[in-house]
Design a protein around this motif. Structure first.
Motif, PDB file in Angstrom:
ATOM      1  N   PRO A  47       0.741  -1.168   0.065  1.00 57.72           N
ATOM      2  CA  PRO A  47       0.137  -0.069   0.034  1.00 57.72           C
ATOM      3  C   PRO A  47       0.909   1.177   0.050  1.00 57.72           C
ATOM      4  N   THR A  63      -4.410  -1.412  -4.780  1.00 60.47           N
ATOM      5  CA  THR A  63      -5.433  -2.000  -3.506  1.00 60.47           C
ATOM      6  C   THR A  63      -6.152  -0.606  -3.144  1.00 60.47           C
ATOM      7  N   CYS A  64      -7.411  -1.022  -2.525  1.00 58.37           N
ATOM      8  CA  CYS A  64      -8.112   0.177  -2.138  1.00 58.37           C
ATOM      9  C   CYS A  64      -7.446   0.939  -0.955  1.00 58.37           C
ATOM     10  N   GLU A  65      -6.694  -0.003  -0.209  1.00 60.40           N
ATOM     11  CA  GLU A  65      -6.054   0.902   1.055  1.00 60.40           C
ATOM     12  C   GLU A  65      -5.048   1.401   0.425  1.00 60.40           C
ATOM     13  N   ARG A  69      -4.698   5.786   1.226  1.00 64.18           N
ATOM     14  CA  ARG A  69      -3.337   6.001   2.010  1.00 64.18           C
ATOM     15  C   ARG A  69      -2.727   7.232   1.105  1.00 64.18           C
ATOM     16  N   GLN A 193      -9.614  -6.551  -4.648  1.00 62.06           N
ATOM     17  CA  GLN A 193     -10.059  -6.944  -3.391  1.00 62.06           C
ATOM     18  C   GLN A 193     -10.250  -8.665  -3.224  1.00 62.06           C
ATOM     19  N   GLU A 216     -15.032  -5.089   3.114  1.00 64.31           N
ATOM     20  CA  GLU A 216     -13.857  -4.917   3.482  1.00 64.31           C
ATOM     21  C   GLU A 216     -13.365  -3.549   3.026  1.00 64.31           C
ATOM     22  N   MET A 217     -13.664  -3.166   1.679  1.00 61.80           N
ATOM     23  CA  MET A 217     -12.977  -1.685   1.277  1.00 61.80           C
ATOM     24  C   MET A 217     -13.981  -0.526   1.882  1.00 61.80           C
ATOM     25  N   VAL A 220     -12.202   0.258   5.237  1.00 64.40           N
ATOM     26  CA  VAL A 220     -10.967   0.841   4.968  1.00 64.40           C
ATOM     27  C   VAL A 220     -11.221   2.490   4.947  1.00 64.40           C
TER      28      VAL A 220
END
Length: 222
Positions: A47, A63-65, A69, A193, A216-217, A220
């Protein structure tokens, strides 16, 4: 005595065999799923190492994270009014989701959580217009590499998930072609994901893989 013990053990093993789920993923497929998940994670990278928004070609940080970030890091040094407005809207939707949860309105919680998530994605696109294209490239690369890794080996659950992810990518391309970049990014991130948590999806055989990935996303982005 020995004969009775042998019969007892045989009976236990027979009952255990009968109680096994015949549709459960095999240990071999779970091992392949772990390798496939590692392949996907190697494509998207850590990430903290995002290429999104840079001039370099690449798929790291997709990724989504990773995107969220990078969004937060960029907002520390960039005053983008449109992105800040999207994040303010996301906070308002999260407040609405909280009130719906307090009222026991499950449908309302899901509705506002998804609207909040889409508002955050809109902020991402304001700052990183290449996000839909980069996430698309990451998902496609991961699918191709996993498919190559599998070869002709038997892996029904993994192949079913790859087919589903491929259909998500097709829908994302259609959305992007129609000008809906937020939906395109959302579908691309959902694809990533699922691949990012492939072992769990194969092992648990979720009733709705999309719902699990979206949940899950959205967590985040809170």
């Amino acid at each position: 005595m020995h004969k009775r013990l042998t019969l007892a053990v045989a009976s236990i093993l027979f009952v255990a065999a009968c109680n096994q789920d015949p549709t459960a993923a095999s240990s071999n497929e779970l091992a392949m799923a772990q390798n496939a998940q590692n392949i996907a994670n190697n494509v998207v990278g850590s990430p903290a190492a995002g290429d999104i928004g840079s001039d370099r070609e690449g798929t790291r940080g997709t990724t989504c994270e990773g995107l969220f970030r990078r969004l937060i890091d960029t907002l520390r040094t960039t005053d983008n009014a449109a992105a800040l407005a999207d994040l303010a809207q996301a906070r308002a939707y999260r407040d609405s989701a909280f009130m719906a949860r307090q009222a026991g309105d499950t449908a309302g919680v899901r509705k506002y959580a998804r609207l909040a998530f889409r508002s955050v994605l809109s902020a991402v696109i304001e700052l990183f217009p290449d996000a839909p294209a980069r996430t698309a490239a990451a998902a496609d690369t991961a699918i191709a590499r996993i498919d190559k890794f599998l070869g002709d080996r038997d892996a029904p659950r993994i192949r079913a998930l790859l087919a589903h992810v491929d259909s998500l990518r097709t829908a994302a391309n259609t959305a992007l072609a129609s000008g809906d970049s937020v939906t395109a990014l959302s579908l691309n991130l959902r694809s990533i994901q699922i691949l990012h948590r492939l072992v769990e999806h194969v092992r648990d055989n979720h009733r709705d893989h999309d719902e699990v990935a979206d949940g899950e996303m959205e967590a985040v982005g809170e």
